[in-house]
Design a protein around this motif. Structure first.
Motif, short mmCIF file in Angstrom:
data_model
loop_
_atom_site.label_atom_id
_atom_site.label_comp_id
_atom_site.label_asym_id
_atom_site.label_seq_id
_atom_site.Cartn_x
_atom_site.Cartn_y
_atom_site.Cartn_z
N GLY A 234 0.82 -1.22 0.00
CA GLY A 234 0.00 0.00 0.00
C GLY A 234 0.85 1.27 0.00
O GLY A 234 0.39 2.33 0.41
N LYS A 235 2.07 1.16 -0.49
CA LYS A 235 3.00 2.30 -0.47
C LYS A 235 2.49 3.46 -1.32
O LYS A 235 2.50 4.62 -0.90
N LEU A 238 -0.40 5.05 0.28
CA LEU A 238 0.04 5.91 1.38
C LEU A 238 0.56 7.25 0.85
O LEU A 238 0.24 8.31 1.39
N SER A 241 -2.32 9.26 -0.01
CA SER A 241 -3.05 9.67 1.18
C SER A 241 -2.33 10.84 1.88
O SER A 241 -2.97 11.79 2.33
N LEU A 308 6.57 0.02 5.27
CA LEU A 308 5.13 -0.23 5.29
C LEU A 308 4.85 -1.71 5.05
O LEU A 308 5.48 -2.32 4.17
N ASP A 310 1.61 -4.97 5.25
CA ASP A 310 0.21 -5.35 5.36
C ASP A 310 0.04 -6.06 6.70
O ASP A 310 0.54 -7.18 6.88
N ASN A 338 -0.07 -1.37 7.69
CA ASN A 338 -1.17 -0.82 6.88
C ASN A 338 -2.38 -1.78 6.83
O ASN A 338 -2.28 -2.92 7.26
N LYS A 339 -3.45 -1.27 6.28
CA LYS A 339 -4.69 -2.02 6.05
C LYS A 339 -5.38 -2.38 7.36
O LYS A 339 -5.97 -3.47 7.49
N ILE A 360 -2.08 1.99 10.50
CA ILE A 360 -2.86 2.95 9.72
C ILE A 360 -3.72 2.22 8.69
O ILE A 360 -3.54 1.02 8.46
N SER A 361 -4.62 2.98 8.11
CA SER A 361 -5.22 2.50 6.86
C SER A 361 -5.00 3.62 5.84
O SER A 361 -5.60 4.69 5.96
N ALA A 362 -4.11 3.34 4.90
CA ALA A 362 -3.80 4.35 3.89
C ALA A 362 -5.03 4.64 3.05
O ALA A 362 -5.31 5.78 2.68
#
Ligand SMILES: Nc1nc2c(ncn2[C@@H]2O[C@H](COP(=O)(O)OP(=O)(O)OP(=O)(O)O)[C@@H](O)[C@H]2O)c(=O)[nH]1
Ligand SMILES: [Mg+2]
Length: 458
Positions: A234-235, A238, A241, A308, A310, A338-339, A360-362
């Motif tokens: 999810g880079k 992010l 975001s 980062l 998952d 993430n997620k 976090i959740s990006a």
């Protein structure tokens, strides 16, 4: 670059940026400034007017009216440069400004070189070197923090500290030198205990200043942050975001980002250069492995790393292993899971307990502000105190390192009861480098280099 005679010239330059604006400002400095402008100013005799006054009138050269302007007068020594200074506010057309410049040159002025106004201010004792350099920094400042530090340095915060140091050292140096004159008589004018204290204090001040350069550099140049991790962590999401825009392509296909993407954001007055990298995996084709190699390269060169992952699919063991690898890069990093939106928060916290991880959740923007706060904290270690003196200039830093070395040698000399004449040499060296920072000790080349980097008109 400058020959000595040229300091007697009256110089002129446009002070506002090129292009069309409502107003343009031109500036003259030198003995003949008022005389020159008076010869093209129609409404009154400017040579009879007091300093710090404004005059509306027409500029006219060879019977041609150029513009209606406002002229401000600053009579020597009460001006920016210390010389007679005239500022002309005219209408902002480049054509009008050029006409006025031409008329001034016709009447005896010459075009100013970059930074020449400020250099004259320095040579006339209006500013010391660190203040003059801060003027350039202030003009170039692009964040609140860089503006504040530049402004503070321009007002002389940094030079005051250095001058105090220098004066104290000078006092002792005078006493030690006096001892040398009476060397046969074996007297000590300079109280050694007091001297030791002074050197210790000076050392602490110097070390703090040296330390502040890390932050100073950040304030001036920004911080490079590499966002790294496995494919699909999810880079890119992010990055988007953090930027609040769809900058990078996001997809569920692993290996979406092939090349690095760099974007700048300003968080609390600090510029962060965020780098989205290709997901790290053993390359399946040539393009991918080039991307992965670039990711490693960015990890090595960046100032900081966001790793980062998952948090649903990664195992604790894998993250512990990554953590160890990250430590080997010897720079600050953040472990970010993430997620979070796909997980049960409590379970996740339990799963990774003992590790310092920000979840976090990006995609959902959860805890993005917290991540931003963490980034700032990592950089400045607490809140930003621009009230403190911060060294932002590499030239100052290098000279301070020399000062620090000299102080260490003096300390050593005092501990080992080295003869006064040797200590005196170290003190002189220390004074030399302190003076070099503020401009009490200078050489032509150095000045040309410093002022050559200014814009014309300043
Ligand atoms: N549910 C959820 N999905 C996310 C989150 N962040 C990213 N994703 C999804 O994960 C997939 C991969 O996201 P990217 O941002 O492309 O991942 P990447 O790390 O840049 O991947 P590469 O460029 O291939 O290395 C996409 O389908 C995203 O929508 C998140 O916080 N929650
Ligand atoms: Mg990507």
């Amino acid at each position: 670059m400058y020959n000595l005679n040229s300091w007697n010239d009256t110089i002129v330059a446009i002070a506002t940026p090129p292009g069309v604006g409502a107003l343009g400002v031109l500036r003259l400095s030198g003995d003949k400034s008022i005389e020159i402008i008076n010869s093209i100013f129609v409404n009154k005799d400017l040579s009879l007017q007091p300093s710090h006054t404004l005059h509306v009138g027409i500029l006219k050269n060879n019977d041609e009216v150029i513009d209606e302007v406002v002229v401000s007068l600053f009579i020597s020594p009460r001006s920016y440069t210390g010389e007679n200074v005239v500022e002309i506010s005219c209408h902002g057309s480049a054509f009008i400004q050029q006409k006025i410049i031409d008329a001034c040159i016709e009447k005896g002025a010459r075009l100013a070189k970059p930074g020449e106004f400020t250099q004259r201010a320095f040579l006339n004792g209006k500013l010391d070197l660190t203040q003059a350099e801060a003027v350039a920094d202030l003009i170039a400042s692009n964040t609140d923090a860089s503006r504040k530090t530049a402004l503070q340095n321009m007002r002389g915060g940094f030079s005051t500290v250095l001058k105090q140091l220098r004066e104290q050292l000078l006092k002792f140096s005078a006493l030690i030198e006096l001892e040398l004159d009476f060397s046969q008589e074996d007297v000590e004018f300079a109280d050694r205990t007091q001297f030791c204290e002074l050197i210790n204090e000076a050392s602490v001040v110097t070390k703090n200043l040296l330390q502040s350069f890390k932050l100073g550099n950040v304030i001036r140049n920004g911080v490079q942050v590499a966002i790294v991790g496995k494919p699909n962590a999810g880079k890119s999401t992010l990055l988007n975001s953090l930027l609040n825009e769809n900058r990078a392509i996001v997809s569920e296909i692993a290996g979406t980002t092939r090349d690095t993407i760099e974007e700048i954001i300003n968080i609390e007055g600090i510029l962060f250069r965020l780098i989205d990298t290709a997901g790290i995996r053993t390359g399946e084709n040539e393009i991918e492995s080039i991307g992965v190699e670039k990711s490693f390269e960015k990890m090595r060169t960046a100032d900081m790393i966001i790793y980062l992952f998952d948090c649903v699919h990664e195992t604790v063991e894998a993250i512990i292993a990554e953590h160890e690898k990250l430590k080997s890069f010897n720079k600050s990093f953040l472990l970010v899971g993430n997620k979070l939106d796909l997980a049960n928060t409590d379970n996740i916290i339990e799963k990774f307990q003992g590790l310092d991880i920000l979840f976090i959740s990006a995609k959902e923007h959860t805890h993005i502000n917290l991540l931003k706060k963490n980034l700032v904290d990592k950089v400045i270690g607490g809140d930003i105190e621009t009230e403190n003196i911060i060294v932002t200039n590499a030239r100052h830093y290098e000279a301070l390192e020399k000062v620090n070395e000299a102080l260490t040698d003096i300390q050593k000399g005092l501990d080992e009861k080295t003869p006064g004449d040797l200590i005196a040499l170290d003190i002189r060296r220390c004074l030399y480098y302190l003076g070099e920072i503020t401009g009490q000790v200078t050489n032509e080349d150095q000045l040309d280099y410093i002022f050559g980097k200014f814009c014309i008109g300043k």
